[in-house]
Motif scaffolding. Structure first.
Motif, PDB file in Angstrom:
ATOM      1  N   VAL A   1       0.830  -1.215   0.000  1.00 24.13           N
ATOM      2  CA  VAL A   1       0.000   0.000   0.000  1.00 24.13           C
ATOM      3  C   VAL A   1       0.860   1.258   0.000  1.00 24.13           C
ATOM      4  O   VAL A   1       0.731   2.101  -0.887  1.00 24.13           O
ATOM      5  N   PRO A   2       1.750   1.460   0.983  1.00 20.30           N
ATOM      6  CA  PRO A   2       2.630   2.640   0.927  1.00 20.30           C
ATOM      7  C   PRO A   2       3.867   2.341   0.072  1.00 20.30           C
ATOM      8  O   PRO A   2       4.394   1.231   0.089  1.00 20.30           O
ATOM      9  N   GLN A   3       4.334   3.318  -0.677  1.00 19.96           N
ATOM     10  CA  GLN A   3       5.566   3.144  -1.453  1.00 19.96           C
ATOM     11  C   GLN A   3       6.780   3.157  -0.529  1.00 19.96           C
ATOM     12  O   GLN A   3       7.737   2.420  -0.724  1.00 19.96           O
ATOM     13  N   SER A   4       6.711   3.994   0.458  1.00 15.22           N
ATOM     14  CA  SER A   4       7.804   4.117   1.418  1.00 15.22           C
ATOM     15  C   SER A   4       7.285   4.831   2.661  1.00 15.22           C
ATOM     16  O   SER A   4       6.371   5.666   2.573  1.00 15.22           O
ATOM     17  N   LEU A   5       7.829   4.459   3.814  1.00 19.91           N
ATOM     18  CA  LEU A   5       7.480   5.140   5.061  1.00 19.91           C
ATOM     19  C   LEU A   5       8.733   5.752   5.700  1.00 19.91           C
ATOM     20  O   LEU A   5       8.796   5.926   6.920  1.00 19.91           O
ATOM     21  N   GLU A   6       9.681   6.082   4.850  1.00 24.30           N
ATOM     22  CA  GLU A   6      10.921   6.684   5.348  1.00 24.30           C
ATOM     23  C   GLU A   6      10.609   7.984   6.080  1.00 24.30           C
ATOM     24  O   GLU A   6       9.840   8.829   5.601  1.00 24.30           O
ATOM     25  N   ASP A   7      11.174   8.128   7.263  1.00 28.94           N
ATOM     26  CA  ASP A   7      11.000   9.299   8.134  1.00 28.94           C
ATOM     27  C   ASP A   7       9.613   9.393   8.763  1.00 28.94           C
ATOM     28  O   ASP A   7       9.286  10.401   9.392  1.00 28.94           O
ATOM     29  N   ILE A   8       8.782   8.348   8.603  1.00 28.68           N
ATOM     30  CA  ILE A   8       7.471   8.335   9.253  1.00 28.68           C
ATOM     31  C   ILE A   8       7.620   7.729  10.644  1.00 28.68           C
ATOM     32  O   ILE A   8       8.123   6.617  10.806  1.00 28.68           O
ATOM     33  N   SER A   9       7.198   8.460  11.645  1.00 28.38           N
ATOM     34  CA  SER A   9       7.248   7.996  13.033  1.00 28.38           C
ATOM     35  C   SER A   9       5.830   7.779  13.528  1.00 28.38           C
ATOM     36  O   SER A   9       4.976   8.669  13.423  1.00 28.38           O
ATOM     37  N   VAL A  10       5.541   6.592  14.085  1.00 27.73           N
ATOM     38  CA  VAL A  10       4.179   6.255  14.468  1.00 27.73           C
ATOM     39  C   VAL A  10       4.195   5.145  15.518  1.00 27.73           C
ATOM     40  O   VAL A  10       5.183   4.414  15.644  1.00 27.73           O
TER      41      VAL A  10
ATOM     42  N   GLY B   1      10.876   1.306   6.147  1.00 29.25           N
ATOM     43  CA  GLY B   1      11.804   2.352   6.569  1.00 29.25           C
ATOM     44  C   GLY B   1      11.287   3.329   7.598  1.00 29.25           C
ATOM     45  O   GLY B   1      11.930   4.342   7.873  1.00 29.25           O
ATOM     46  N   GLY B   2      10.114   3.058   8.182  1.00 32.87           N
ATOM     47  CA  GLY B   2       9.601   3.932   9.233  1.00 32.87           C
ATOM     48  C   GLY B   2      10.177   3.535  10.579  1.00 32.87           C
ATOM     49  O   GLY B   2      10.946   2.576  10.702  1.00 32.87           O
ATOM     50  N   TYR B   3       9.781   4.253  11.606  1.00 25.30           N
ATOM     51  CA  TYR B   3      10.283   3.903  12.939  1.00 25.30           C
ATOM     52  C   TYR B   3       9.236   4.234  13.998  1.00 25.30           C
ATOM     53  O   TYR B   3       8.320   5.029  13.784  1.00 25.30           O
ATOM     54  N   LYS B   4       9.374   3.577  15.138  1.00 20.65           N
ATOM     55  CA  LYS B   4       8.422   3.747  16.228  1.00 20.65           C
ATOM     56  C   LYS B   4       8.606   5.092  16.910  1.00 20.65           C
ATOM     57  O   LYS B   4       9.726   5.515  17.167  1.00 20.65           O
ATOM     58  N   GLY B   5       7.481   5.723  17.201  1.00 24.33           N
ATOM     59  CA  GLY B   5       7.503   6.987  17.930  1.00 24.33           C
ATOM     60  C   GLY B   5       6.363   7.022  18.930  1.00 24.33           C
ATOM     61  O   GLY B   5       5.731   5.992  19.198  1.00 24.33           O
ATOM     62  N   ALA B   6       6.094   8.174  19.468  1.00 23.41           N
ATOM     63  CA  ALA B   6       5.009   8.307  20.445  1.00 23.41           C
ATOM     64  C   ALA B   6       3.688   8.668  19.781  1.00 23.41           C
ATOM     65  O   ALA B   6       2.636   8.117  20.123  1.00 23.41           O
ATOM     66  N   LYS B   7       3.722   9.595  18.820  1.00 25.70           N
ATOM     67  CA  LYS B   7       2.532  10.051  18.111  1.00 25.70           C
ATOM     68  C   LYS B   7       2.907  10.349  16.659  1.00 25.70           C
ATOM     69  O   LYS B   7       4.041  10.730  16.392  1.00 25.70           O
TER      70      LYS B   7
ATOM     71  N   ALA C   1      -7.358   6.979  16.290  1.00 27.06           N
ATOM     72  CA  ALA C   1      -5.982   7.490  16.299  1.00 27.06           C
ATOM     73  C   ALA C   1      -5.881   8.713  17.198  1.00 27.06           C
ATOM     74  O   ALA C   1      -6.862   9.417  17.439  1.00 27.06           O
ATOM     75  N   CYS C   2      -4.691   8.935  17.686  1.00 25.03           N
ATOM     76  CA  CYS C   2      -4.369  10.137  18.447  1.00 25.03           C
ATOM     77  C   CYS C   2      -3.286  10.860  17.651  1.00 25.03           C
ATOM     78  O   CYS C   2      -2.196  10.310  17.432  1.00 25.03           O
ATOM     79  N   ASP C   3      -3.600  12.059  17.150  1.00 19.87           N
ATOM     80  CA  ASP C   3      -2.645  12.740  16.276  1.00 19.87           C
ATOM     81  C   ASP C   3      -1.539  13.437  17.059  1.00 19.87           C
ATOM     82  O   ASP C   3      -1.450  13.313  18.292  1.00 19.87           O
ATOM     83  N   GLU C   4      -0.703  14.166  16.350  1.00 20.31           N
ATOM     84  CA  GLU C   4       0.481  14.786  16.962  1.00 20.31           C
ATOM     85  C   GLU C   4       0.135  15.783  18.060  1.00 20.31           C
ATOM     86  O   GLU C   4       0.926  16.024  18.973  1.00 20.31           O
ATOM     87  N   SER C   5      -1.072  16.344  18.003  1.00 22.86           N
ATOM     88  CA  SER C   5      -1.484  17.323  19.013  1.00 22.86           C
ATOM     89  C   SER C   5      -2.249  16.692  20.169  1.00 22.86           C
ATOM     90  O   SER C   5      -2.662  17.386  21.093  1.00 22.86           O
TER      91      SER C   5
ATOM     92  N   GLN D   1       1.980  12.913   0.754  1.00 22.52           N
ATOM     93  CA  GLN D   1       1.717  14.346   0.812  1.00 22.52           C
ATOM     94  C   GLN D   1       2.651  15.084   1.774  1.00 22.52           C
ATOM     95  O   GLN D   1       2.582  16.312   1.871  1.00 22.52           O
ATOM     96  N   GLY D   2       3.522  14.353   2.434  1.00 14.10           N
ATOM     97  CA  GLY D   2       4.450  14.985   3.358  1.00 14.10           C
ATOM     98  C   GLY D   2       3.745  15.679   4.508  1.00 14.10           C
ATOM     99  O   GLY D   2       4.165  16.740   4.967  1.00 14.10           O
ATOM    100  N   MET D   3       2.651  15.093   4.967  1.00 18.19           N
ATOM    101  CA  MET D   3       1.846  15.671   6.040  1.00 18.19           C
ATOM    102  C   MET D   3       1.792  14.751   7.243  1.00 18.19           C
ATOM    103  O   MET D   3       1.843  13.522   7.103  1.00 18.19           O
ATOM    104  N   GLY D   4       1.664  15.322   8.417  1.00 24.89           N
ATOM    105  CA  GLY D   4       1.368  14.547   9.599  1.00 24.89           C
ATOM    106  C   GLY D   4      -0.121  14.227   9.629  1.00 24.89           C
ATOM    107  O   GLY D   4      -0.906  14.735   8.823  1.00 24.89           O
ATOM    108  N   LEU D   5      -0.531  13.401  10.572  1.00 19.86           N
ATOM    109  CA  LEU D   5      -1.935  13.036  10.671  1.00 19.86           C
ATOM    110  C   LEU D   5      -2.796  14.251  11.005  1.00 19.86           C
ATOM    111  O   LEU D   5      -3.915  14.394  10.499  1.00 19.86           O
TER     112      LEU D   5
END
Length: 362
Positions: free
Chosen positions: A142-151, A172-178, A192-196, A270-274
């Motif tokens: 589904v995703p082409q790449s998740l590089e630099d995506i933290s979730v 290529g993504g990595y675990k984060g908090a939000k 989901a709980c977004d960045e805010s 789209q280079g956007m956060g949730l």
């Protein structure tokens, strides 16, 4: 998507085989089986599969999988239907479209379960398949790449959490908090709980994916409960948008894991956060209540003034009016009805609900 429970009691060997045989007469000659991680579920699947085999048909046993994967399995392996067994009492049945049984299909199966003198046929088979790798490949695709995506992912179902973490690691993504995605044990529902720190519902996640699909000029089908904003967006981009009581057939509309993957794909593309993706949606109030309609839903709906009314064979009714929209969905074997109201804000939604309650009391 909601599963449908055919029997709400423990199954013995004889009844289990009878149900498997009845499924062939109702659904077709290639039926899949998946179950939760309990031993009793695996034993029930074995009995059901024997019933399918004795009817001369093929039983495809997938083993332990999340229930939401049923649509993928039906499509991937060209099944005529599928069962999910969860514990001693929960047996959910799906037709070849990956949808819960219709009232007619339910009646046919019920009549066949306890019919006597069922003749055993030759040529049946039980095939064991492990679909884990193909399911994971589909999610990764589904995703082409998740590089630099933290979730982060949360679920009471460890297999679901591990599967989503595998998708993240492989791309290529990595675990984060939000942002943090919470997936139900069945895999159907996601919040989901977004960045805010704002909580985003399953409906809003679906609407985000629908809006992004329209902007990519993809023709999709959405449920009647989806906001009217999507129609306006489709007109703007010159895309045909259909509506249905069953909702759409996109993988992300029927499986929460694919919904998470689609959201992550849109974030990456789209280079956007949730939080930024959520801001694409206009403010809409979505109110859901259960009501009791004594004299029948159709007769009651006729008393409501509206600009448009659409009904379906299962008794669902969609109504559009200037101030908002109402979707009535009757519960099976009950006079209770689920009422969903969409309006520009909560005040208007409350006004529409008050008008409905007033009519109910007259």
């Amino acid at each position: 998507m909601k599963s449908f429970c055919v029997l709400n009691k423990p199954l013995n060997k004889k009844t289990g085989e009878a149900l498997g045989t009845a499924a062939v007469g109702t659904l077709g000659n290639k039926i899949g089986f998946l179950h939760d991680d309990s031993e009793c579920s695996a034993a029930t699947v074995s009995n059901l599969a024997k019933g399918v085999k004795s009817a001369g048909a093929s039983a495809v046993v997938f083993g332990c999988m999340n229930e939401s994967s049923v649509s993928f399995l039906i499509d991937r392996f060209s099944l005529s239907g599928a069962f999910f067994v969860g514990g001693e009492k929960l047996i959910s049945v799906y037709n070849s479209l990956g949808k819960p049984l219709s009232v007619h299909e339910e009646e046919v199966m019920s009549s066949l379960i306890f019919s006597s003198g069922t003749e055993k046929k030759r040529g049946g088979s039980v095939i064991a398949i492990n679909p884990t790798d193909s399911y994971l490949r589909a999610l990764v695709g589904v995703p082409q790449s998740l590089e630099d995506i933290s979730v982060a992912f949360e679920s009471r179902n460890k297999n679901i959490k591990n599967t989503l973490n595998s998708v993240l690691n492989l791309l290529g993504g990595y675990k984060g908090a939000k942002p943090r995605f919470c997936v139900s044990e069945s895999g159907f529902c996601v919040s989901a709980c977004d960045e805010s720190g704002r909580v985003i519902t399953n409906d809003d996640l679906l609407n985000i994916c629908a809006a992004c699909a329209i902007k990519k000029k993809r023709e999709i089908c959405v449920p009647f409960s989806a906001p009217r904003f999507l129609d306006e967006l489709a007109e703007k981009y010159g895309v045909k948008l259909e509506r249905s009581f069953d909702g759409g057939n996109e993988p992300w509309q029927n499986d929460g894991l694919f919904l998470v993957a689609e959201i992550l794909n849109n974030m990456a593309e789209q280079g956007m956060g949730l939080s930024a993706l959520y801001s694409l949606l206009p403010a809409v109030s979505h109110k859901r209540k259960s009501i009791f309609v004594a004299d029948g839903l159709t007769q009651f709906a006729d008393s409501i003034v509206c600009d448009e009314l659409i009904s379906d064979d299962s008794g669902g009714i969609y109504m559009r009016m200037k101030q908002g929209e109402i979707l009535f969905t009757p519960y099976r074997n009950s006079q209770k009805v689920c009422m969903e109201i969409l309006a520009a804000n909560s005040e208007i939604a409350e006004e529409i609900a008050a008008d409905v309650y007033k009519l109910l009391s007259t």
